[in-house]
Design an enzyme around this catalytic site. Structure first.
Site, short mmCIF file in Angstrom:
data_model
loop_
_atom_site.label_atom_id
_atom_site.label_comp_id
_atom_site.label_asym_id
_atom_site.label_seq_id
_atom_site.Cartn_x
_atom_site.Cartn_y
_atom_site.Cartn_z
N TYR A 38 52.31 31.92 9.63
CA TYR A 38 51.56 32.66 10.65
C TYR A 38 51.57 34.15 10.34
O TYR A 38 52.32 34.62 9.49
CB TYR A 38 52.14 32.40 12.04
N ARG A 57 50.15 39.40 2.95
CA ARG A 57 51.39 38.69 3.28
C ARG A 57 51.11 37.24 3.65
O ARG A 57 51.88 36.33 3.31
CB ARG A 57 52.15 39.40 4.39
N ARG A 106 54.73 10.13 9.76
CA ARG A 106 55.71 11.22 9.66
C ARG A 106 56.44 11.06 8.35
O ARG A 106 57.36 10.26 8.22
CB ARG A 106 56.68 11.19 10.84
N HIS A 108 58.06 13.35 4.97
CA HIS A 108 58.43 14.68 4.48
C HIS A 108 57.54 15.12 3.31
O HIS A 108 57.31 16.31 3.13
CB HIS A 108 59.89 14.69 4.02
N LYS A 153 56.82 33.91 6.15
CA LYS A 153 56.57 34.03 7.59
C LYS A 153 56.19 32.64 8.12
O LYS A 153 55.02 32.35 8.41
CB LYS A 153 55.49 35.07 7.88
N GLU A 185 68.21 41.67 8.64
CA GLU A 185 67.11 42.10 9.52
C GLU A 185 67.50 41.81 10.95
O GLU A 185 68.65 41.46 11.24
CB GLU A 185 65.81 41.39 9.15
N LEU A 209 62.21 39.18 6.03
CA LEU A 209 60.75 39.30 6.00
C LEU A 209 60.40 40.77 5.84
O LEU A 209 60.83 41.61 6.64
CB LEU A 209 60.14 38.75 7.29
#
Length: 287
Positions: A38, A57, A106, A108, A153, A185, A209
């Site tokens: 995102y 980014r 489902r 992986h 991110k 961070e 990040l």
């Protein structure tokens, strides 16, 4: 900081629809695995802030999780313009998310030939809080127990959520994280330490990040010959800082005046923070 999304419509997989009608299938890998990335982009005066850096980014995050950008830049810009265009004179925040899409089971392993899920929304940003400029905020120091690819991110933010909530439970606005004795961070910010007139921030690595606002702070400081450096910061340096700041797209640059219940420096926003904040606000005003 920001308010609840107040837009009448959002973008989802090629359509603009009311927020209340936007849904994704339960088999979407973003829902099942947090398998997506995102970006959060401030919008000032109707213009997305540092758009090229945010989109670069996004490309980096997508590449790191082995996904391609589903849209060209001009397509993203048309979406952003429509979602923010109704209130161009009000500061806003744009949120975009790309997941690996829907799978049949489902599993992986990556699905073969699937289409990504693309979601974008915008909402009104909260105005600057004068109390923060006058008093600063409180933070606590917590152990950084997240995964080792914090440079992506990713939407899988449970580790950050738990750390931010722990800070809130301790009466603080943010957690400053330490791994192996070194500052990395914040739970959702980048930290800056001022020692003897020099502005310091941890170097870019997989442990953090690299914030768009972080990079702008360094750019602004260097532009007026303020001493600054990207280097490792020890916990002792953090705890004995003359000034301490945090930065992010939604919080801009905020002074931390209380750390683990103890004053930072003189316990008030410092002179270098005020200089950087003035430069930041001037930069925004001349977009």
């Amino acid at each position: 900081m920001s308010t609840e999304p107040d837009t009448s419509e959002v973008y989802l997989n090629g359509e603009f629809i009311p927020l209340g009608e936007a849904c994704v299938p339960v088999m979407d890998r973003g829902f099942l695995f947090g398998d997506g990335v995102y970006e959060l982009i401030p919008v000032y005066g109707g213009r997305p802030f540092r758009l090229s850096q945010h989109m670069e980014r996004l490309d980096n995050s997508l590449g790191s999780v082995r996904m391609e950008n589903p849209l060209q830049l001009d397509a993203w810009e048309r979406i952003f313009a429509r979602l923010t265009g109704s209130i161009p004179d009000i500061d806003q925040l744009l949120y975009l998310q790309v997941t690996r899409g829907v799978d049949r089971t489902r599993n992986h392993l990556f699905p073969q030939g699937g289409e990504p899920t693309v979601f974008v929304m915008a909402w009104t940003a909260e105005p600057r809080d004068p109390d923060i400029s006058g008093k600063g905020i409180a933070a606590v120091v917590l152990e950084d127990n997240r995964w080792h690819r914090c440079d992506i991110k990713a939407t899988a933010l449970l580790g950050n959520v738990l750390l931010r909530q722990a800070a809130q439970d301790a009466g603080a606005a943010e957690a400053i994280l330490v791994r192996d004795g070194l500052v990395t961070e914040g739970s959702s910010t980048n930290p800056f330490v001022v020692q003897d007139g020099e502005i310091l921030t941890p170097p870019a690595s997989n442990r953090l990040l690299r914030g768009i606002t972080r990079d702008l702070v360094l750019e602004l400081a260097r532009g007026v010959d303020m001493p600054c450096a990207e280097r490792h910061i020890t916990r002792d340096e953090l705890e004995t800082a003359d000034e301490l700041w945090i930065s992010s797209s939604s919080r801009e640059v905020q002074p931390v005046t209380l750390l683990d219940g103890k004053p930072v420096g003189e316990g008030v926003p410092g002179a270098l923070w005020r200089r950087i904040d003035d430069l930041f606000q001037d930069y925004k005003a001349h977009l």
